[in-house]
Design an enzyme around this catalytic site. Structure first.
Site, PDB file in Angstrom:
ATOM      1  N   TYR A 160      63.201  33.074   6.722  1.00 45.47           N
ATOM      2  CA  TYR A 160      61.767  33.061   7.009  1.00 45.47           C
ATOM      3  C   TYR A 160      61.150  31.815   6.360  1.00 45.47           C
ATOM      4  CZ  TYR A 160      62.410  38.034   8.168  1.00 45.47           C
ATOM      5  OH  TYR A 160      62.834  39.231   8.694  1.00 45.47           O
TER       6      TYR A 160
ATOM      7  N   GLN B  46      67.889  48.239   9.289  1.00 42.95           N
ATOM      8  CA  GLN B  46      66.621  47.675   9.744  1.00 42.95           C
ATOM      9  C   GLN B  46      66.757  47.213  11.196  1.00 42.95           C
ATOM     10  OE1 GLN B  46      63.562  44.019   8.734  1.00 42.95           O
ATOM     11  NE2 GLN B  46      64.629  44.993   7.022  1.00 42.95           N
TER      12      GLN B  46
END
Length: 327
Positions: A59, A175
């Site tokens: 990210y 996830q």
């Protein structure tokens, strides 16, 4: 209203069932970073009762982790940090790399950027087809034994891949993408996780902002914005999804006197041992958390939501476009 919590095996305290997702905070694929607003967003999330922050090295190519580490100075012990491993990048382009050598490099880089001595939940970001899963799991199990990682998780793994991982190392969480529009996990991953006691960290519960209720037909996304590559945000599908959001908004207001955003988060929380990853990069984007907790949807409510989707979305599409290439 007190925050709802969930136990993730290995983490020493129950974590909030709404977590802060920090992909956008990194800036990459979201129009660039704004660190001042990002830090204010993290502080606002903590003040609202969020005790789990999810990030990843990719990210912003390390930037999101750096901002999280800076924001948590003096508050680290009250927050569980979830980050990831197994993606590499070159010239700003990510690819899968879950080799033991890469894992060792990544853990040290993440610990440094996050300004911490341990990762509460360490997740393999994507399965790497060029590396045997048991090889990746074995290296992560070593980190677990060394105390650098308290709990292990995987992201974007199939049930078969999770079975392989679990045969070698303890698995506490998964996830996957999950929201009222993207529900593929209901056929296998979600029931499997329930049976085996895994926490399910649902990413994209607002479907990349679509379920925030703030988008219109005139909303435009730049070429460096993730949504410019998402088929949901292009004609003819964009109009279908916006119509569904409008209908969901009317339903939420009339039935519960709440926003469509609160409805979308509540729907995820009512599906099982789930945690909703609420992505935000500005303090105002974290507003409304209190509307999403402390109530539940009935079976009739969920059935009406399904009817709304069927009525408006004739050409649904999943989140497949987000998968990075193999190494």
């Amino acid at each position: 209203m007190s925050m709802e919590t969930l136990v993730i095996e290995g983490i020493p305290f129950p974590v909030s069932r709404i977590a802060l997702g920090t992909w956008a905070i990194g800036g990459w694929m979201w129009g660039g970073p704004d660190d001042r607003k990002a830090i204010a967003t993290i502080h606002e999330a903590l003040d609202l009762g969020i005790t789990l922050i999810d990030t990843a090295p990719v990210y912003g190519f390390g930037h999101s982790e750096e901002v999280v580490g800076q924001a948590l100075a003096g508050r680290r012990d009250k927050v569980a940090i979830a980050t990831k491993v197994g993606l590499d990048w070159k010239d700003g382009k990510p690819f899968r790399n879950a080799t033991p050598a890469r894992i060792r490099t990544e853990i040290e880089d993440s610990l440094r950027r996050l300004r911490t001595d341990r990762i509460d939940l360490y997740q393999v970001h994507w399965p790497d087809p060029s590396v045997p899963i048991d090889e990746t799991a074995r290296e992560l199990e070593r980190l677990h034994r060394e105390g650098k990682v308290l709990a292990l998780g995987v992201s974007n793994f199939s049930v078969a891949q999770m079975e392989q991982f679990r045969a070698v190392a303890p698995l506490a969480a998964v996830q996957p993408p999950y929201n009222v529009f993207e529900r593929e996990i209901e056929s296998d991953i979600l029931p499997w996780s329930v049976r085996h006691g895994l926490a399910v960290l649902a990413y994209g519960p607002l479907c990349r902002g679509l379920l925030s209720g703030r988008m219109t037909a005139d909303t435009v996304f730049g070429v460096d914005d993730l949504r410019s590559a998402d088929p949901k945000f292009h004609a003819p599908r964009f109009a279908q999804y916006l119509a569904a959001v409008t209908a969901l908004q009317d339903f939420a207001r009339q039935r519960f006197n709440r926003s469509v955003l609160a409805l979308a988060i509540r729907w995820v929380l009512d599906q099982g041992p789930t945690i909703a990853l609420w992505g935000a990069r500005k303090p105002e984007q974290i507003a409304g958390i209190d509307q999403a907790i402390g109530w539940t949807l009935s079976a009739d409510d969920k059935a009406e939501i399904d009817r709304i989707l069927a009525r408006h979305i004739t050409d649904p599409v999943g989140p497949e476009f987000m998968a990075p290439p193999g190494g």
